[in-house]
Design an enzyme around this catalytic site. Structure first.
Site, PDB file in Angstrom:
ATOM      1  N   GLU A  11       0.840  -1.196   0.000  1.00  0.00           N
ATOM      2  CA  GLU A  11       0.000   0.000   0.000  1.00  0.00           C
ATOM      3  C   GLU A  11       0.869   1.237   0.000  1.00  0.00           C
ATOM      4  O   GLU A  11       1.998   1.203   0.475  1.00  0.00           O
ATOM      5  CB  GLU A  11      -0.883   0.035   1.249  1.00  0.00           C
ATOM      6  N   LYS A  57       2.472   4.565   1.322  1.00  0.00           N
ATOM      7  CA  LYS A  57       2.778   5.065   2.669  1.00  0.00           C
ATOM      8  C   LYS A  57       2.094   6.412   2.824  1.00  0.00           C
ATOM      9  O   LYS A  57       2.352   7.347   2.077  1.00  0.00           O
ATOM     10  CB  LYS A  57       4.295   5.215   2.830  1.00  0.00           C
ATOM     11  N   ARG A  97      -2.518   6.764  18.390  1.00  0.00           N
ATOM     12  CA  ARG A  97      -1.722   5.620  18.843  1.00  0.00           C
ATOM     13  C   ARG A  97      -0.966   5.960  20.130  1.00  0.00           C
ATOM     14  O   ARG A  97      -0.692   5.094  20.948  1.00  0.00           O
ATOM     15  CB  ARG A  97      -0.751   5.200  17.734  1.00  0.00           C
ATOM     16  N   GLU A 120      -5.060   6.432   8.870  1.00  0.00           N
ATOM     17  CA  GLU A 120      -4.248   7.641   8.994  1.00  0.00           C
ATOM     18  C   GLU A 120      -5.118   8.849   8.728  1.00  0.00           C
ATOM     19  O   GLU A 120      -5.943   8.846   7.807  1.00  0.00           O
ATOM     20  CB  GLU A 120      -3.143   7.681   7.935  1.00  0.00           C
TER      21      GLU A 120
END
Length: 168
Positions: free
Chosen positions: A36, A38, A59, A93
């Site tokens: 995938e 980045k 996170r 993200e």
């Protein structure tokens, strides 16, 4: 990575390497490999219980992250209700599209990643509105065993999902 993305020859070489790697592994252990793009943003995990969004968290240190639920609701277009009773996490993200970032006044942010992270960490959630943030899913935890099925489910729920650049 820029060279890899720009040159089709590099993609072909990578695909050949991946096929060779798969052949070298035990067939029953391999389920394929997906490459995938980045995405350079801020990792966020959305928690759903019975299809209802209960929390959005960064996170953080890997164990404890920041609660950014209100910021995600104001600054992105994530669904608050899924069309089934899914219980688990949708991970992805938070990014700022390049065109949006380049249109910002000079000196607004050092990088698109810093801009996305700083935007999402605003204390006042309403300050996040209009900052061009996008949430792009890279996995669903608590769904199907098959990676492609999990990604398809995320798309069905209305999430943006990064298109794989290589599938072997």
């Amino acid at each position: 990575l820029d060279t890899f993305n720009a040159q089709e020859g590099a993609r072909t070489a990578m695909a050949k390497w991946l096929k060779k790697t798969i052949k070298a592994c035990a067939p029953e252990a391999m389920h394929g490999i997906v490459g995938e793009p980045k995405l350079d943003g801020l990792s966020v995990s959305l928690t759903y219980e019975d299809g209802v969004l209960t929390q959005a968290a960064t996170r953080g240190d890997g164990t404890v992250g920041d609660d950014v639920t209100e910021q995600m609701l104001k600054g992105t277009s994530i669904p608050t209700q899924l069309d089934d009773a899914f219980t688990g996490d949708v991970r992805g993200e938070v990014i700022v599209p390049v065109a949006f970032f380049r249109a910002l006044p000079e000196g607004t942010a050092v990088s698109a990643r810093n801009y996305a992270a700083g935007s999402l960490r605003q204390k006042n959630a309403s300050d996040v509105t209009g900052r061009g943030l996008c949430f792009v899913v890279h996995d669903v935890v608590g769904g199907a065993d098959d990676y492609s099925e999990r990604r398809a489910k995320a798309q069905k729920w209305g999430f943006d999902v990064a298109a794989p650049s290589i599938r072997v």
